[in-house]
Design a protein around this motif. Sequence first.
Motif, PDB file in Angstrom:
ATOM      1  N   ARG A 161      -7.824  -6.345  -2.564  1.00  0.00           N
ATOM      2  CA  ARG A 161      -8.980  -6.287  -3.823  1.00  0.00           C
ATOM      3  C   ARG A 161      -8.519  -6.368  -5.238  1.00  0.00           C
ATOM      4  O   ARG A 161      -8.695  -7.262  -5.934  1.00  0.00           O
ATOM      5  CB  ARG A 161     -10.218  -5.415  -3.591  1.00  0.00           C
ATOM      6  CG  ARG A 161     -11.032  -5.339  -4.669  1.00  0.00           C
ATOM      7  CD  ARG A 161     -12.229  -4.343  -4.379  1.00  0.00           C
ATOM      8  NE  ARG A 161     -12.890  -4.833  -3.427  1.00  0.00           N
ATOM      9  CZ  ARG A 161     -13.744  -3.991  -2.826  1.00  0.00           C
ATOM     10  NH1 ARG A 161     -14.347  -2.907  -3.371  1.00  0.00           N
ATOM     11  NH2 ARG A 161     -14.545  -4.432  -1.925  1.00  0.00           N
TER      12      ARG A 161
ATOM     13  N   PRO B   7      -4.711  -1.764   3.566  1.00  0.00           N
ATOM     14  CA  PRO B   7      -5.618  -1.155   3.780  1.00  0.00           C
ATOM     15  C   PRO B   7      -7.028  -1.677   3.374  1.00  0.00           C
ATOM     16  O   PRO B   7      -6.980  -2.910   2.697  1.00  0.00           O
ATOM     17  CB  PRO B   7      -5.747   0.092   2.809  1.00  0.00           C
ATOM     18  CG  PRO B   7      -4.861  -0.502   1.780  1.00  0.00           C
ATOM     19  CD  PRO B   7      -3.972  -1.328   2.419  1.00  0.00           C
ATOM     20  N   GLY B   8      -8.199  -1.679   3.976  1.00  0.00           N
ATOM     21  CA  GLY B   8      -9.255  -2.046   3.326  1.00  0.00           C
ATOM     22  C   GLY B   8      -9.917  -3.238   3.973  1.00  0.00           C
ATOM     23  O   GLY B   8     -10.757  -4.074   3.775  1.00  0.00           O
TER      24      GLY B   8
ATOM     25  N   ASP C  60       0.955  -1.047   0.044  1.00  0.00           N
ATOM     26  CA  ASP C  60       0.159  -0.078   0.061  1.00  0.00           C
ATOM     27  C   ASP C  60       0.834   1.355   0.209  1.00  0.00           C
ATOM     28  O   ASP C  60       0.398   2.440  -0.363  1.00  0.00           O
ATOM     29  CB  ASP C  60      -0.925  -0.043   1.326  1.00  0.00           C
ATOM     30  CG  ASP C  60      -0.309  -0.072   2.660  1.00  0.00           C
ATOM     31  OD1 ASP C  60       0.663  -0.794   2.621  1.00  0.00           O
ATOM     32  OD2 ASP C  60      -0.597   0.756   3.322  1.00  0.00           O
TER      33      ASP C  60
ATOM     34  N   ASP D 217      -3.889  -2.929  -2.874  1.00  0.00           N
ATOM     35  CA  ASP D 217      -4.667  -3.637  -1.637  1.00  0.00           C
ATOM     36  C   ASP D 217      -5.082  -5.026  -2.093  1.00  0.00           C
ATOM     37  O   ASP D 217      -4.787  -5.532  -3.107  1.00  0.00           O
ATOM     38  CB  ASP D 217      -5.806  -2.901  -1.384  1.00  0.00           C
ATOM     39  CG  ASP D 217      -6.658  -2.288  -2.638  1.00  0.00           C
ATOM     40  OD1 ASP D 217      -6.767  -3.269  -3.432  1.00  0.00           O
ATOM     41  OD2 ASP D 217      -7.412  -1.531  -2.443  1.00  0.00           O
TER      42      ASP D 217
END
Length: 141
Positions: free
Chosen positions: A39, A61-62, A13, A37
């Motif tokens: 995804r 993140p996420g 990230d 990330d």
Amino acid sequence: MHGHQSVLLVVEDDFLVRLTLVDALGDMGFEVLEAEDARAALSLLCDHPEIDLMLTDINLPGGSDGFALARAARVIRAGLPVIYASGRYNRAEPHQQVSGSRFIAKPFTPTLAVAVIADLLGGDAARGPFRPEQIGTDRRV
């Protein structure tokens, strides 16, 4: 498989860390795809079956960390080699890791990353233009 360039997926990230690592590994002869990330990484894994190995930061993140990402990646690609990296931990708990994975603590040199990649890929790290004598940069990522 002569002439095949190993394809790596780098999941990080931090833009500057990712850029440094992608550039260094690219300079060493790897084809490198990048994601910021989990995804984006899973999307790339679905779209690029030629990915030979994933190097992922643990803290992403996420709401998904590198451990969850690796487990999801192994659903898509059962034998995908995985390297975890972190600047917050000096080791990863074995029960969190997918089988056969490795951990490297940040900061690390591209030389160390290539050694671990070669180990996971059976010593044939960059089946193509990479040559061991290219290793030698002291850049840390």
